[in-house]
Design a protein around this motif. Structure first.
Motif, PDB file in Angstrom:
ATOM      1  N   GLN A 289       1.862   3.220  -3.076  1.00 45.05           N
ATOM      2  CA  GLN A 289       3.002   3.761  -3.820  1.00 45.05           C
ATOM      3  C   GLN A 289       3.994   4.445  -2.895  1.00 45.05           C
ATOM      4  OE1 GLN A 289       1.667   6.238  -7.059  1.00 45.05           O
ATOM      5  NE2 GLN A 289       0.751   4.517  -8.180  1.00 45.05           N
ATOM      6  N   ASN A 290       3.486   4.955  -1.772  1.00 40.67           N
ATOM      7  CA  ASN A 290       4.363   5.591  -0.792  1.00 40.67           C
ATOM      8  C   ASN A 290       4.920   4.596   0.228  1.00 40.67           C
ATOM      9  OD1 ASN A 290       4.515   8.718  -0.964  1.00 40.67           O
ATOM     10  ND2 ASN A 290       2.386   8.235  -1.469  1.00 40.67           N
ATOM     11  N   GLY A 291       4.562   3.324   0.079  1.00 40.97           N
ATOM     12  CA  GLY A 291       5.050   2.320   1.009  1.00 40.97           C
ATOM     13  C   GLY A 291       4.393   2.362   2.366  1.00 40.97           C
ATOM     14  N   TRP A 292       3.207   2.941   2.460  1.00 42.61           N
ATOM     15  CA  TRP A 292       2.556   3.123   3.752  1.00 42.61           C
ATOM     16  C   TRP A 292       1.688   1.948   4.162  1.00 42.61           C
ATOM     17  CZ3 TRP A 292       0.763   8.726   2.265  1.00 42.61           C
ATOM     18  CH2 TRP A 292       1.872   9.578   2.305  1.00 42.61           C
ATOM     19  N   LEU A 293       1.409   1.036   3.267  1.00 45.29           N
ATOM     20  CA  LEU A 293       0.617  -0.130   3.626  1.00 45.29           C
ATOM     21  C   LEU A 293       0.941  -1.284   2.678  1.00 45.29           C
ATOM     22  CD1 LEU A 293      -1.640   0.067   1.229  1.00 45.29           C
ATOM     23  CD2 LEU A 293      -2.892   1.456   2.856  1.00 45.29           C
ATOM     24  N   ASP A 294       0.511  -2.466   3.068  1.00 44.74           N
ATOM     25  CA  ASP A 294       0.696  -3.677   2.277  1.00 44.74           C
ATOM     26  C   ASP A 294      -0.460  -3.746   1.286  1.00 44.74           C
ATOM     27  OD1 ASP A 294       0.549  -6.346   1.316  1.00 44.74           O
ATOM     28  OD2 ASP A 294       1.581  -7.098   3.084  1.00 44.74           O
ATOM     29  N   ARG A 295      -0.181  -3.417   0.038  1.00 44.78           N
ATOM     30  CA  ARG A 295      -1.236  -3.239  -0.959  1.00 44.78           C
ATOM     31  C   ARG A 295      -2.125  -4.462  -1.124  1.00 44.78           C
ATOM     32  NH1 ARG A 295      -1.613  -4.420  -6.261  1.00 44.78           N
ATOM     33  NH2 ARG A 295      -2.962  -3.096  -7.565  1.00 44.78           N
ATOM     34  N   GLU A 296      -1.542  -5.639  -1.349  1.00 44.76           N
ATOM     35  CA  GLU A 296      -2.351  -6.829  -1.619  1.00 44.76           C
ATOM     36  C   GLU A 296      -3.201  -7.208  -0.411  1.00 44.76           C
ATOM     37  OE1 GLU A 296       0.055  -9.994  -3.138  1.00 44.76           O
ATOM     38  OE2 GLU A 296       0.412  -8.968  -5.053  1.00 44.76           O
ATOM     39  N   ARG A 297      -2.639  -7.097   0.782  1.00 44.99           N
ATOM     40  CA  ARG A 297      -3.416  -7.418   1.980  1.00 44.99           C
ATOM     41  C   ARG A 297      -4.583  -6.459   2.149  1.00 44.99           C
ATOM     42  NH1 ARG A 297      -0.356  -8.089   7.478  1.00 44.99           N
ATOM     43  NH2 ARG A 297      -2.541  -8.526   8.052  1.00 44.99           N
TER      44      ARG A 297
END
Length: 327
Positions: A289-297
């Motif tokens: 949610q904070n854009g710190w990682l690629d969620r699906e990956r």
């Protein structure tokens, strides 16, 4: 002797996605995933769990839709957790034929048949007013042997409602043997047992306790759940549970305990599952949610890591979504 550089160039097999897929040592399949779901009594619409974005407490009707979606995505199993409207000292709702889990199991058995494996958590913490996993002594300790009687009764009630696999999670000594004996005596010899054999007293369970409304009202569960420092103890617990009749065993939590998963998988004669628990789920969702990682990956990578460590099945709140991504 193997070839050396410049003859040996391992990068040759990493050059394209097709090559990497061709030589992949570990894979994740949708039917290896198990979706934990919460069914709450006394609500008329699904209720979001604030600490677990995307997870809800289901109504009796909404869980049917969630189960159907999971089955259509190819998910292998559902693990049901009940949240009753009323709780008491002995967790009477846990084995009530009209209790929330028993009703949900009957619904899902009728809806889905054998399209997906129906499992139910077998414990008392969601059902007791004090939030502990067993019956208490007058001094407030969990009474192991009195709790076994309650577990046996719950197992029979769940089996009568259509469960295919019971998941005793209370970490009581002798729980698998007591449950197996009760099921067999009642004629439910085909109901399997997925034993939470190595369940640690972990700080990663916080969001789950919001979802299941089962936080202990006093003390903690370190007196019956395992010390995070110990691995040999986990292997002993697995050996005892298998000896008592466990058909599968589980390590919980999963991601922070992959060394334990690997050790158990190395020695266990039965399939090994791992539970990707609420705290692990919540951390990834918060970071995404904070854009710190690629969620699906990250979702798919963490599942792959569980499988690489040796887990034959993974319980994950992303099961339906991950199954769709994998397909």
């Amino acid at each position: 002797m193997t070839a050396r550089f410049p003859t040996a160039r391992p990068r040759r097999l990493r050059r394209t996605p097709a090559l990497r897929r061709l030589v992949a040592e570990t894979r994740v399949r949708p039917d290896e995933l198990i979706l934990p779901v919460f069914v709450k009594e006394g609500i008329d619409a699904p209720r979001p769990v604030p600490s677990m974005p995307g997870v809800v407490q289901h109504t009796r009707e909404s869980v049917r839709k969630a189960a159907e979606e999971a089955a259509e995505a190819g998910v292998g199993g559902l693990m049901l957790f009940g949240v009753p409207e009323f709780k008491d000292e002995r967790g009477s709702a846990a084995d009530d034929p009209g209790g929330v889990i028993q009703l949900a199991l009957r619904d899902l058995s009728a809806d889905l048949g054998t399209d997906i494996v129906l499992m139910a958590d077998l414990c008392l913490d969601e059902y007791t007013s004090h939030g502990h996993c067993g019956v208490l002594t007058p001094t407030g300790e969990v009474d192991n042997d009195a709790t076994l009687e309650r577990y046996a009764s719950i197992a029979v009630a769940q089996a009568a409602a259509g469960v295919q696999v019971v998941g005793p999670s209370g970490m009581m000594d002798g729980q698998v043997g007591a449950i197996r004996a009760a099921l067999d005596q009642a004629g439910y010899t085909d109901v399997a047992i997925l034993a939470y054999a190595a369940k640690y007293a972990s700080a990663f369970y916080g969001p789950f306790r919001d979802a299941a409304e089962g936080a202990p009202q006093f003390g903690d569960r370190a007196g019956y759940q395992q010390d995070p420092a110990n691995v040999r103890e986990a292997l002993r617990e697995v050996e005892l549970d298998v000896g008592e009749g466990a058909d599968m065993v589980m390590v919980k939590p999963g991601l922070a305990y992959l060394d334990v998963v690997a050790e158990v998988a190395r020695t266990s004669p039965v399939p090994v599952a791992a539970y990707q628990v609420s705290g692990e789920y919540a951390m990834v969702e918060a970071a995404a949610q904070n854009g710190w990682l690629d969620r699906e990956r990250v979702i798919l990578e963490t599942l792959l890591c569980h499988r690489r460590a040796g887990a034959a099945q993974v319980l994950t709140y992303w099961a339906t979504e991950a199954a769709r991504l994998l397909r």
